[in-house]
Design a protein around this motif. Structure first.
Motif, PDB file in Angstrom:
ATOM      1  N   ASN A  14      41.685   1.296  26.206  1.00  0.00           N
ATOM      2  CA  ASN A  14      42.037   2.711  26.297  1.00  0.00           C
ATOM      3  C   ASN A  14      41.413   3.252  27.572  1.00  0.00           C
ATOM      4  OD1 ASN A  14      42.247   5.526  26.096  1.00  0.00           O
ATOM      5  ND2 ASN A  14      42.337   5.396  23.862  1.00  0.00           N
ATOM      6  N   LYS A  15      42.263   3.435  28.576  1.00  0.00           N
ATOM      7  CA  LYS A  15      41.782   3.820  29.920  1.00  0.00           C
ATOM      8  C   LYS A  15      40.925   5.085  29.874  1.00  0.00           C
ATOM      9  CE  LYS A  15      42.452   2.845  34.405  1.00  0.00           C
ATOM     10  NZ  LYS A  15      41.728   1.768  35.030  1.00  0.00           N
ATOM     11  N   LEU A  16      41.323   6.043  29.028  1.00  0.00           N
ATOM     12  CA  LEU A  16      40.585   7.314  28.972  1.00  0.00           C
ATOM     13  C   LEU A  16      39.135   7.116  28.541  1.00  0.00           C
ATOM     14  CD1 LEU A  16      43.380   9.532  27.436  1.00  0.00           C
ATOM     15  CD2 LEU A  16      42.294   9.942  29.651  1.00  0.00           C
ATOM     16  N   MET A  17      38.887   6.098  27.714  1.00  0.00           N
ATOM     17  CA  MET A  17      37.508   5.845  27.251  1.00  0.00           C
ATOM     18  C   MET A  17      36.625   5.241  28.343  1.00  0.00           C
ATOM     19  SD  MET A  17      37.559   4.497  23.347  1.00  0.00           S
ATOM     20  CE  MET A  17      38.268   5.438  22.005  1.00  0.00           C
ATOM     21  N   VAL A  35      30.244  17.703  30.195  1.00  0.00           N
ATOM     22  CA  VAL A  35      30.588  16.307  30.491  1.00  0.00           C
ATOM     23  C   VAL A  35      30.565  15.537  29.181  1.00  0.00           C
ATOM     24  CG1 VAL A  35      29.903  14.235  31.755  1.00  0.00           C
ATOM     25  CG2 VAL A  35      29.649  16.473  32.827  1.00  0.00           C
ATOM     26  N   VAL A  36      31.634  14.775  28.921  1.00  0.00           N
ATOM     27  CA  VAL A  36      31.774  14.063  27.647  1.00  0.00           C
ATOM     28  C   VAL A  36      32.134  12.610  27.903  1.00  0.00           C
ATOM     29  CG1 VAL A  36      33.022  13.975  25.444  1.00  0.00           C
ATOM     30  CG2 VAL A  36      32.674  16.183  26.577  1.00  0.00           C
ATOM     31  N   SER A  37      31.506  11.701  27.144  1.00  0.00           N
ATOM     32  CA  SER A  37      31.922  10.295  27.162  1.00  0.00           C
ATOM     33  C   SER A  37      31.943   9.780  25.733  1.00  0.00           C
ATOM     34  CB  SER A  37      30.960   9.459  28.012  1.00  0.00           C
ATOM     35  OG  SER A  37      29.670   9.463  27.435  1.00  0.00           O
ATOM     36  N   LEU A  38      32.825   8.802  25.475  1.00  0.00           N
ATOM     37  CA  LEU A  38      32.870   8.221  24.137  1.00  0.00           C
ATOM     38  C   LEU A  38      33.437   6.806  24.203  1.00  0.00           C
ATOM     39  CD1 LEU A  38      36.036   8.249  22.859  1.00  0.00           C
ATOM     40  CD2 LEU A  38      35.615  10.669  22.955  1.00  0.00           C
ATOM     41  N   ASP A  39      33.076   5.991  23.204  1.00  0.00           N
ATOM     42  CA  ASP A  39      33.569   4.609  23.194  1.00  0.00           C
ATOM     43  C   ASP A  39      34.128   4.189  21.840  1.00  0.00           C
ATOM     44  OD1 ASP A  39      31.358   4.293  21.611  1.00  0.00           O
ATOM     45  OD2 ASP A  39      30.297   2.907  22.931  1.00  0.00           O
ATOM     46  N   GLU A  46      34.845   9.725  32.084  1.00  0.00           N
ATOM     47  CA  GLU A  46      34.145  10.854  31.465  1.00  0.00           C
ATOM     48  C   GLU A  46      34.930  12.136  31.709  1.00  0.00           C
ATOM     49  OE1 GLU A  46      30.002  11.368  31.711  1.00  0.00           O
ATOM     50  OE2 GLU A  46      29.557   9.279  32.111  1.00  0.00           O
ATOM     51  N   LEU A  47      34.973  12.964  30.687  1.00  0.00           N
ATOM     52  CA  LEU A  47      35.616  14.268  30.821  1.00  0.00           C
ATOM     53  C   LEU A  47      34.683  15.225  31.555  1.00  0.00           C
ATOM     54  CD1 LEU A  47      37.932  16.280  29.903  1.00  0.00           C
ATOM     55  CD2 LEU A  47      36.395  16.866  28.017  1.00  0.00           C
ATOM     56  N   PHE A  48      35.173  15.844  32.634  1.00  0.00           N
ATOM     57  CA  PHE A  48      34.470  16.940  33.308  1.00  0.00           C
ATOM     58  C   PHE A  48      35.270  18.203  33.014  1.00  0.00           C
ATOM     59  CE2 PHE A  48      31.781  13.982  35.101  1.00  0.00           C
ATOM     60  CZ  PHE A  48      31.005  14.442  36.155  1.00  0.00           C
ATOM     61  N   GLU A  49      34.688  19.101  32.243  1.00  0.00           N
ATOM     62  CA  GLU A  49      35.387  20.333  31.885  1.00  0.00           C
ATOM     63  C   GLU A  49      34.580  21.533  32.353  1.00  0.00           C
ATOM     64  OE1 GLU A  49      37.340  22.588  28.002  1.00  0.00           O
ATOM     65  OE2 GLU A  49      36.271  20.707  27.707  1.00  0.00           O
ATOM     66  N   ILE A  50      35.231  22.369  33.153  1.00  0.00           N
ATOM     67  CA  ILE A  50      34.561  23.563  33.681  1.00  0.00           C
ATOM     68  C   ILE A  50      35.209  24.806  33.085  1.00  0.00           C
ATOM     69  CG2 ILE A  50      34.133  24.933  35.770  1.00  0.00           C
ATOM     70  CD1 ILE A  50      34.086  22.145  37.230  1.00  0.00           C
ATOM     71  N   GLN A  51      34.376  25.659  32.504  1.00  0.00           N
ATOM     72  CA  GLN A  51      34.846  26.951  32.005  1.00  0.00           C
ATOM     73  C   GLN A  51      33.848  28.002  32.448  1.00  0.00           C
ATOM     74  OE1 GLN A  51      35.449  26.400  27.756  1.00  0.00           O
ATOM     75  NE2 GLN A  51      37.650  26.376  28.075  1.00  0.00           N
ATOM     76  N   ASP A  52      34.325  28.938  33.274  1.00  0.00           N
ATOM     77  CA  ASP A  52      33.452  29.988  33.828  1.00  0.00           C
ATOM     78  C   ASP A  52      32.246  29.357  34.530  1.00  0.00           C
ATOM     79  OD1 ASP A  52      35.191  31.933  32.856  1.00  0.00           O
ATOM     80  OD2 ASP A  52      34.234  31.904  30.896  1.00  0.00           O
ATOM     81  N   TYR A  75      42.741  14.040  27.373  1.00  0.00           N
ATOM     82  CA  TYR A  75      41.508  13.521  26.775  1.00  0.00           C
ATOM     83  C   TYR A  75      41.474  13.846  25.281  1.00  0.00           C
ATOM     84  CZ  TYR A  75      36.700  11.785  26.955  1.00  0.00           C
ATOM     85  OH  TYR A  75      35.554  11.026  26.784  1.00  0.00           O
ATOM     86  N   PHE A  76      40.624  13.154  24.573  1.00  0.00           N
ATOM     87  CA  PHE A  76      40.532  13.295  23.112  1.00  0.00           C
ATOM     88  C   PHE A  76      40.083  14.706  22.726  1.00  0.00           C
ATOM     89  CE2 PHE A  76      39.440   9.142  24.711  1.00  0.00           C
ATOM     90  CZ  PHE A  76      40.387   8.339  24.085  1.00  0.00           C
ATOM     91  N   LYS A  77      40.545  15.148  21.564  1.00  0.00           N
ATOM     92  CA  LYS A  77      40.165  16.485  21.080  1.00  0.00           C
ATOM     93  C   LYS A  77      38.769  16.395  20.455  1.00  0.00           C
ATOM     94  CE  LYS A  77      44.756  18.437  20.604  1.00  0.00           C
ATOM     95  NZ  LYS A  77      45.376  17.527  21.571  1.00  0.00           N
ATOM     96  N   ILE A  78      37.783  16.559  21.314  1.00  0.00           N
ATOM     97  CA  ILE A  78      36.390  16.342  20.919  1.00  0.00           C
ATOM     98  C   ILE A  78      35.943  17.331  19.846  1.00  0.00           C
ATOM     99  CG2 ILE A  78      34.000  16.462  21.763  1.00  0.00           C
ATOM    100  CD1 ILE A  78      35.499  13.954  22.586  1.00  0.00           C
ATOM    101  N   ASP A  79      36.362  18.593  19.995  1.00  0.00           N
ATOM    102  CA  ASP A  79      35.878  19.630  19.069  1.00  0.00           C
ATOM    103  C   ASP A  79      36.215  19.301  17.621  1.00  0.00           C
ATOM    104  OD1 ASP A  79      34.796  20.930  21.177  1.00  0.00           O
ATOM    105  OD2 ASP A  79      36.441  22.362  21.429  1.00  0.00           O
ATOM    106  N   GLN A  80      37.326  18.586  17.415  1.00  0.00           N
ATOM    107  CA  GLN A  80      37.709  18.225  16.047  1.00  0.00           C
ATOM    108  C   GLN A  80      36.787  17.146  15.465  1.00  0.00           C
ATOM    109  OE1 GLN A  80      41.865  17.132  16.118  1.00  0.00           O
ATOM    110  NE2 GLN A  80      42.500  19.131  16.910  1.00  0.00           N
ATOM    111  N   MET A  81      36.099  16.429  16.338  1.00  0.00           N
ATOM    112  CA  MET A  81      35.202  15.348  15.874  1.00  0.00           C
ATOM    113  C   MET A  81      33.785  15.853  15.604  1.00  0.00           C
ATOM    114  SD  MET A  81      36.271  12.412  18.614  1.00  0.00           S
ATOM    115  CE  MET A  81      37.940  12.265  19.220  1.00  0.00           C
TER     116      MET A  81
END
Length: 369
Positions: free
Chosen positions: A151-154, A168-172, A157-163, A241-247
Motif C-alpha cells: 500500500n503505497k500510501l502507508m 504529521v501522521v504515519s501508520l503501518d 507520511e501525511l502532512f496536513e496544514i490547517q491555519d 490518505y486514510f480517514k485517521i479521525d475514524q480510527m
C-alpha cells in the motif's frame, strides 16, 4: 570547466546530494552527480526522478562549465583526497582531472546537458518551520511507516496544514503515530502524502538548528524543502490518505499515569529474552497501583512490577514490545498517560493537548500464568 574548492566543502556537498542517487537504474546518467558552474556558483545536483537534491558550495570558478560524474567514483575519490584545495578540470571530450596536492585522478564524465534537472517548482506561499522542529517531527513519526510497497500510501507520511497547525501522521496497519505542532503563521489548508524515503533523507541533511528555518513549498505533485543552500524536491504519493479521525477514540475504560523511562527500561529488559524474528508479546497486567509486565519465551521468562496511578478497570493485554519501545523512545515527557478499553481494542499513549498520539493495536496472547 575549471573549479577550485576545499575538500570539506566539496565532500559535504557530494554527501548531501548523493542521497538522491538511485541504487539501481537502467539510466546511467542518473548514477551521476551534476557539477554545474555555469551561473556564477558551484551547484551539485542528483536526481532519481522521484527525489532530487541540489546544493550550492563555496569555491572559485576559474572557467565556467558543467560535467556529470559517476557518483560512487566521484565521492570515493573526494573522500580519500588530502584535506586541501581540490581542482576539478574538464575538457571538451568530458575527460575530467581531479587534483589535490600531489594526487591526480583522470576519469571520464558525461555531458551535463543529458542530466535530468529538478522539476521547476513555483516558490510562492512557503510554510516556514525551524530545522529543529522538522527534524524532531520526522524522528517522532517515521518509525511507523510501512516498509513494503503493498500500500503505497502507508510508505509515506501525511502532512496536513490547517491555519497555524501542522499535523504529521504515519501508520503501518498495526500502529499510528501523530504529531501536531503550532506554526509561526497561518496558512491555507493543505493535505499531501510525502514519501518516507524523502523525509528520511531530509532529516539526515537538516542541521537541527533551532535558529535556522526550512521553507516548504507545495504543488499538486511535488513538495520542495529549501534550507542551508540546499533544495530537496520530491514527488508526492498520490491518493486519498486514510480517514485517521475514524480510527481514534476518546473512550477508555482504563487510564494509567506512569513514569515513561521506567516502562521503557522494563520493556527493553523483557526483550532480552526474545530472539530476532520471534513474535513474543509483552503481557501487561494492570491492577490498582501497579502494572506487572511478563515475558515468556523459549529462552526463559521475566516479570517485573511498576508503580502506576490507575483510573478505571483492571486489564490484561498483550503488545508487540518493539511497537511500545518505538513510541516511548521518542516521547520527551517524563510522565505519560496511557488509555485502554479492553484486551482487543487499541491502546493510546497521548498527552492531554494531543500534541502527540501513538495508537498501538494489541496482540492475542495465550494466558500463561
Amino acid at each position: 570547466m575549471k573549479i577550485v574548492c576545499t575538500k570539506s566543502n566539496l565532500l559535504t556537498g557530494v554527501l548531501t546530494v548523493s542521497k538522491a542517487v538511485p541504487n539501481k537504474t537502467t539510466m546511467s546518467i542518473l548514477e551521476c552527480i551534476l557539477v554545474d558552474a555555469t551561473e556564477g556558483n558551484i551547484k551539485l545536483t542528483a536526481n532519481d526522478m522521484e527525489l532530487g537534491i541540489e546544493t550550492v558550495i563555496e569555491g572559485e570558478i576559474v572557467e565556467k562549465g558543467m560535467i556529470a560524474l559517476d557518483s560512487k567514483i566521484f565521492s570515493d575519490i573526494v573522500r580519500k583526497l588530502p584535506d586541501n584545495d581540490i581542482t576539478i578540470e574538464t575538457d571538451s571530450s568530458f575527460k575530467t582531472t581531479i587534483t589535490c596536492e600531489k594526487a591526480k585522478f583522470n576519469i571520464i564524465g558525461k555531458s551535463g546537458e543529458d542530466f535530468s534537472y529538478l522539476p521547476e517548482i513555483e516558490r510562492n506561499d512557503s510554510v516556514v518551520i525551524s530545522q529543529f522542529t522538522l527534524k524532531e517531527i520526522i524522528r517522532q513519526t517515521i518509525f511507523s511507516i510501512a516498509d513494503n510497497e503493498n500500500n503505497k500510501l502507508m510508505t509515506g507520511e501525511l502532512f496536513e496544514i490547517q491555519d497555524d497547525t501542522l499535523k504529521v501522521v504515519s501508520l503501518d496497519g498495526h500502529r499510528i503515530s501523530i504529531r501536531k505542532i503550532a506554526l509561526k503563521n497561518s496558512y491555507n489548508s493543505k493535505k499531501v502524502v510525502v514519501p518516507g524515503k524523502t523525509l528520511s533523507e531530509v532529516s539526515k541533511i537538516l542541521s537541527g538548528d533551532m535558529d535556522k528555518d526550512v521553507n516548504i513549498f507545495f504543488t499538486d505533485k511535488h513538495i520542495l524543502f529549501e534550507f542551508n543552500d540546499t533544495v530537496v524536491v520530491s514527488r508526492l504519493i498520490e491518493g486519498e490518505y486514510f480517514k485517521i479521525d475514524q480510527m481514534l477514540s476518546s473512550d477508555y475504560e482504563t487510564k494509567i499515569k506512569m513514569n515513561k523511562k521506567e516502562l521503557l527500561n522494563c520493556i527493553d529488559r523483557a526483550t532480552l529474552l526474545v530472539k530476532e524474528g520471534d513474535k513474543k508479546p509483552v503481557i501487561i497486567d494492570v491492577k490498582d497501583g501497579s502494572m506487572q509486565l511478563k515475558m515468556n519465551s523459549t529462552i526463559g521468562s521475566m516479570d517485573e512490577d511498576i508503580d502506576i496511578d490507575k483510573e478505571g478497570k483492571d486489564l490484561k493485554i498483550g503488545f508487540n514490545p518493539k511497537f511500545l519501545i518505538d513510541a516511548l523512545r521518542v516521547i520527551e515527557e517524563e510522565e505519560i498517560l496511557i488509555y485502554m478499553v479492553n484486551p482487543k481494542a487499541p491502546c493510546f499513549i497521548k498527552d492531554e493537548k494531543e500534541s502527540y498520539i501513538y495508537m498501538i493495536l494489541p496482540v492475542n496472547f495465550i494466558n500463561v500464568e
